[in-house]
Design a protein around this motif. Structure first.
Motif, PDB file in Angstrom:
ATOM      1  N   ARG A 152      85.258  58.033  -8.658  1.00  0.00           N
ATOM      2  CA  ARG A 152      86.719  58.034  -8.811  1.00  0.00           C
ATOM      3  C   ARG A 152      87.294  56.663  -8.448  1.00  0.00           C
ATOM      4  O   ARG A 152      88.199  56.169  -9.136  1.00  0.00           O
ATOM      5  CB  ARG A 152      87.359  59.120  -7.949  1.00  0.00           C
ATOM      6  N   ARG A 169      91.078  57.994 -20.087  1.00  0.00           N
ATOM      7  CA  ARG A 169      90.771  58.362 -18.700  1.00  0.00           C
ATOM      8  C   ARG A 169      90.655  59.881 -18.563  1.00  0.00           C
ATOM      9  O   ARG A 169      89.762  60.389 -17.876  1.00  0.00           O
ATOM     10  CB  ARG A 169      91.850  57.823 -17.750  1.00  0.00           C
ATOM     11  N   ASN A 173      87.356  61.890 -17.321  1.00  0.00           N
ATOM     12  CA  ASN A 173      87.396  62.901 -16.254  1.00  0.00           C
ATOM     13  C   ASN A 173      86.773  64.210 -16.720  1.00  0.00           C
ATOM     14  O   ASN A 173      86.046  64.876 -15.966  1.00  0.00           O
ATOM     15  CB  ASN A 173      88.835  63.158 -15.821  1.00  0.00           C
ATOM     16  N   THR A 174      87.061  64.588 -17.967  1.00  0.00           N
ATOM     17  CA  THR A 174      86.532  65.826 -18.528  1.00  0.00           C
ATOM     18  C   THR A 174      85.017  65.759 -18.655  1.00  0.00           C
ATOM     19  O   THR A 174      84.298  66.714 -18.328  1.00  0.00           O
ATOM     20  CB  THR A 174      87.169  66.099 -19.900  1.00  0.00           C
ATOM     21  N   HIS A 193      85.823  68.867  -8.752  1.00  0.00           N
ATOM     22  CA  HIS A 193      86.548  68.302  -9.891  1.00  0.00           C
ATOM     23  C   HIS A 193      87.618  67.361  -9.344  1.00  0.00           C
ATOM     24  O   HIS A 193      88.800  67.636  -9.439  1.00  0.00           O
ATOM     25  CB  HIS A 193      87.171  69.403 -10.737  1.00  0.00           C
ATOM     26  N   PHE A 195      88.019  64.039 -10.138  1.00  0.00           N
ATOM     27  CA  PHE A 195      88.117  62.799 -10.898  1.00  0.00           C
ATOM     28  C   PHE A 195      89.541  62.535 -11.391  1.00  0.00           C
ATOM     29  O   PHE A 195      89.895  61.399 -11.673  1.00  0.00           O
ATOM     30  CB  PHE A 195      87.166  62.844 -12.105  1.00  0.00           C
ATOM     31  N   GLY A 196      90.341  63.580 -11.487  1.00  0.00           N
ATOM     32  CA  GLY A 196      91.701  63.450 -11.992  1.00  0.00           C
ATOM     33  C   GLY A 196      91.968  64.450 -13.103  1.00  0.00           C
ATOM     34  O   GLY A 196      91.192  65.392 -13.318  1.00  0.00           O
ATOM     35  N   THR A 198      92.112  66.481 -16.414  1.00  0.00           N
ATOM     36  CA  THR A 198      91.154  66.719 -17.487  1.00  0.00           C
ATOM     37  C   THR A 198      91.882  67.274 -18.716  1.00  0.00           C
ATOM     38  O   THR A 198      93.055  67.618 -18.649  1.00  0.00           O
ATOM     39  CB  THR A 198      90.058  67.704 -17.047  1.00  0.00           C
TER      40      THR A 198
END
Length: 251
Positions: A152, A169, A173-174, A193, A195-196, A198
């Motif tokens: 991240r 982005r 993330n997805t 989850h 990462f941000g 999705t």
């Protein structure tokens, strides 16, 4: 409706792309992120990202937008963080190979899955073998938490590699969330989850004029309501599904 011209880079399937795509679509249908006919929707299954910026980029379409260099750049920045991290974490990677080895291997896997062609020889077997043997010491809650944190940080400081398309982005993330869920299931650690944002649910475009009466009646109440609303219909005037079906049949 804002559009871009795509693909920027030519795409083709790799050793992992088709199976990964199929696995993600199946899970996304089960969870309601994709409609049940997603396997037959060109905008979903193609390797080229939609030119309509309001539509999400599926992660196997990322190469069509980014090409090779930005993908390699993100992976390189990540592993530079890994090799500068605490000994308990970086030592697992050092036992496998040096910085250049990890950049090359991981970037090959990303490019393969993201629509750049057959780069990751060995495909799923190679990936599974690596995690079960080379990286087993980190396939746990502590290792996953640190990996996600470094990734991240990398993504948050790599906007310059992602073009000005904000969908990139979200698609990255997805992609990462999909594989993190897969590994969490395989190795029984907490699914993270972090990462941000999705990709959200993809609504299918419903055209009543091209549908049979049976097909319209088979739509869910929510699908009918949303499709009628998109056409400017005040759905509050149609209190139940049959009323909405009757209105749709008149469109």
């Amino acid at each position: 409706m804002e559009n871009v011209v795509l693909p920027k880079y030519p795409t083709r399937h790799g050793y992992m792309s088709e199976r990964t795509q199929e696995a993600y679509i199946a899970k996304a249908i089960d969870s309601g992120l994709l409609p049940k006919e997603a396997h037959r929707m060109p905008e979903v299954v193609t390797l080229t990202a939609p030119e309509d910026l309001s539509k999400p980029i599926q992660f196997w379409q990322l190469y069509s937008v980014l090409g090779q260099d930005p993908i390699v750049g993100i992976v390189q920045r990540f592993y530079e963080r890994v090799f500068a991290d605490e000994p308990w974490f970086r030592s697992v990677f050092e036992r496998v190979g040096g910085l250049a080895h990890h950049i090359t291997t991981q970037a090959s896997m990303w490019i393969d899955v993201m629509g750049g062609g057959p780069y990751y020889h060995g495909a799923e077997y190679r990936l599974s073998f690596h995690h079960a043997h080379n990286a087993m010491a980190l396939m746990n809650d502590k290792g996953a938490e640190r990996w996600v944190s470094l990734m991240r940080e990398t993504l948050d400081t790599s906007a310059d590699l992602m073009t000005d398309d904000r969908r990139v982005r979200i698609s990255l993330n997805t992609f990462l969330a999909h594989f993190m869920t897969k590994y969490a299931d395989e190795f029984a650690f907490e699914d993270r989850h972090l990462f941000g944002e999705t990709n959200g649910p993809l609504k299918r475009r419903i055209n009543f004029m091209r549908m049979t009466s049976d097909a319209i009646e088979a739509l869910s109440t929510q699908e009918l309501s949303e499709a009628l609303s998109d056409l400017g219909v005040d759905v509050s005037l149609y209190p139940d599904k049959q009323a909405m079906v009757n209105k749709a049949l008149m469109m």
